[in-house]
Write an enzyme that holds these catalytic residues in place. Structure first.
Site, PDB file in Angstrom:
ATOM      1  N   GLY A 172      -7.331 -50.171 -36.332  1.00  0.00           N
ATOM      2  CA  GLY A 172      -6.469 -49.382 -36.927  1.00  0.00           C
ATOM      3  C   GLY A 172      -5.760 -48.324 -36.101  1.00  0.00           C
ATOM      4  N   SER A 173      -5.451 -47.402 -36.819  1.00  0.00           N
ATOM      5  CA  SER A 173      -4.366 -46.540 -36.113  1.00  0.00           C
ATOM      6  C   SER A 173      -5.263 -45.652 -34.975  1.00  0.00           C
ATOM      7  CB  SER A 173      -3.900 -45.396 -36.967  1.00  0.00           C
ATOM      8  OG  SER A 173      -4.833 -44.565 -37.445  1.00  0.00           O
ATOM      9  N   GLU A 194      -9.812 -51.389 -31.927  1.00  0.00           N
ATOM     10  CA  GLU A 194      -8.639 -52.088 -31.707  1.00  0.00           C
ATOM     11  C   GLU A 194      -7.347 -50.994 -32.231  1.00  0.00           C
ATOM     12  OE1 GLU A 194      -8.404 -54.564 -29.807  1.00  0.00           O
ATOM     13  OE2 GLU A 194     -10.384 -55.038 -29.333  1.00  0.00           O
ATOM     14  N   CYS A 228       0.265 -54.803 -34.962  1.00  0.00           N
ATOM     15  CA  CYS A 228      -0.083 -54.003 -33.909  1.00  0.00           C
ATOM     16  C   CYS A 228       0.737 -54.135 -32.417  1.00  0.00           C
ATOM     17  CB  CYS A 228      -1.520 -53.587 -33.726  1.00  0.00           C
ATOM     18  SG  CYS A 228      -2.626 -55.133 -33.518  1.00  0.00           S
ATOM     19  N   GLU A 318       4.169 -44.716 -32.734  1.00  0.00           N
ATOM     20  CA  GLU A 318       4.459 -46.123 -32.958  1.00  0.00           C
ATOM     21  C   GLU A 318       5.062 -46.250 -34.385  1.00  0.00           C
ATOM     22  OE1 GLU A 318       1.625 -50.255 -33.531  1.00  0.00           O
ATOM     23  OE2 GLU A 318       0.385 -48.101 -33.553  1.00  0.00           O
TER      24      GLU A 318
END
Length: 442
Positions: A172-173, A194, A228, A318
């Site tokens: 995730g973030s 991740e 991502c 991002e």
């Protein structure tokens, strides 16, 4: 029930899971479309086929991966035989994201089960249809308390993180990753995180611009940019920009037609909250192409932004959407000035025919992984570890490495009894000079 002992049981269960995924593949594809209009082609390419491939690979190799590995012993322990035993951590929590909600839930689950763990999987509440089909499949395949799916929102995640686990795997973030890491630290629980980052895509004057445009458009706008490892921004040699923008426009139109909102091949933003976040980052005066939006179906067109400053809102974090800022540089010092403003990214891409240039770039900058003359495709090779560095993640997985992620490596020395050298034992009088010589020789 103990799952760590019987590798055969794990294999049989994974075969059942493989069969279930195949049986329910059409329902999975439909669920992904219902959640955010993910095209069937992308659903198969990036979700179901990837999971099926991961299952087949794991089923084929699980017995060899689980075997104790014999390693060369130390002469200090002569005579001995040395082994590494892989044992499951125990109870594993997997928190999966919404952008690839089937693949990024099932792949770590497959490896955690293969390694012998008990698993609780929390799929994303933002993709309810996909979460529902995941729960359905898991309930049919696994015994209760072997693998459980717990659905719900933020409060459920918080409750799960307040409990003690033997391993936590989160995708995730960055912001949520910090929360997960903090919760894990309370019990010294090991984690894989991740995450993501602002992934640069560098293009020099030797690049094949038309081919680069095609590959960048594919990697960036697949899944409506909600990937991502998608290119986050372009850094192109200044004199090449005008021609490159022309090629980008052509490739976007070729891929998604003159009106991408009517294309069956372009996904939607996951919800209105993320849609609004992205719309707020589009400066209409800087739009080179696209820019059309529609809140009713969370649509944002593939959009090119003429970006001249890294201080604007869109360059702060991002993007995670179908918006592509285009920056320019004149020399490598300017590339460094831009990239160094950000944390280490999850991916970096270089388009060039200059070997010295790409070698300099990939050696100079720290990032999770990437490609030369392509985007995203490094994810597809199970022999390459996938993971971030710094703020883009902790740990890496894929293929056999995924099995290792969910396994504790236990070191064992089996000492023979037919010889017992007295040198190591007290009293140590008159032994110091001898042991120094022996250790120096080793």
């Amino acid at each position: 029930m103990s799952y760590k002992i019987d590798v055969g049981f794990r294999k049989k269960t994974l075969i059942k899971l493989l069969n279930a995924v195949i049986v329910y593949e059409n329902e999975i594809i439909q669920a992904l479309y219902d959640d955010f209009k993910k095209p069937a082609f992308e659903a198969v390419l990036t979700e179901t086929s990837y999971v099926i491939s991961e299952l087949k690979d794991t089923i084929k190799n699980i017995k060899s991966w689980a075997k104790p590995k014999r390693v060369f012993p130390s002469l200090l322990n002569f005579p001995s035989t040395d082994f590494i035993y892989k044992e499951p951590y125990g109870k594993v929590l997997i928190l999966s994201p919404w952008n690839y909600p089937f693949q990024l839930a099932l792949c770590p689950l497959i490896s955690a089960v293969a390694a012998g763990n008990q698993v609780v999987l929390k799929p994303s509440e933002l993709t309810p249809k996909t979460s529902e089909i995941i729960a359905k499949i898991i309930s049919k395949v696994f015994e209760k308390n072997h693998v459980d799916v717990i659905e719900g929102g933020i409060e459920v995640s918080q409750k799960l993180l307040s409990e003690r686990w033997d391993y936590i795997f989160f995708t995730g973030s960055v912001d949520v990753g910090k929360i997960v890491a903090k919760a894990a630290a309370e019990n010294l629980t090991p984690v894989t995180l991740e995450l993501g980052g602002k992934n640069p895509c560098i293009i020099d004057e030797t690049a094949n611009l038309k081919l680069a445009a095609r590959r960048i458009v594919w990697g960036k706008f697949m899944n409506a940019g909600q990937t991502c490892i998608a290119p986050d921004y372009i850094l192109i040699q200044k004199d090449m920009k005008k021609h490159f923008v022309t090629y980008l426009k052509e490739e976007i139109t070729q891929a998604y037609s003159e009106n991408p909102s009517e294309s069956p091949d372009f996904a939607r933003i996951i919800n209105t909250k993320n849609w609004q976040r992205l719309v707020d980052r589009i400066d209409p005066e800087k739009v080179l192409f696209g820019g059309q939006t529609n809140i009713e179906n969370c649509y944002i067109a593939p959009t090119l932004i003429d970006e001249t400053s890294i201080d604007t809102l869109i360059m702060k974090e991002e993007i995670f959407g179908p918006i592509l800022p285009i920056l320019t540089y004149e020399n490598e010092a300017e590339i460094e000035a831009i990239i160094s403003k950000y944390e280490k990214p999850l991916a970096l891409y270089v388009f060039t025919e200059n070997h010295a240039f790409y070698k300099t770039i990939i050696q100079k900058y720290s990032f999770g992984g990437g490609c030369i003359n392509d985007t995203v495709v490094h994810f597809s090779n199970k022999r390459l570890p996938f993971g971030g560095v710094g703020h883009s993640g902790i740990g890496a997985y894929h293929g056999s490495l995924s099995f290792d992620v969910f396994s504790h490596k236990k070191s064992i020395v089996k000492k023979a009894n037919w010889l017992d050298l007295p040198m190591r034992y007290a009293p140590y009088k008159d032994k110091l000079a001898t042991i120094k010589k022996i250790l120096k020789w080793l």
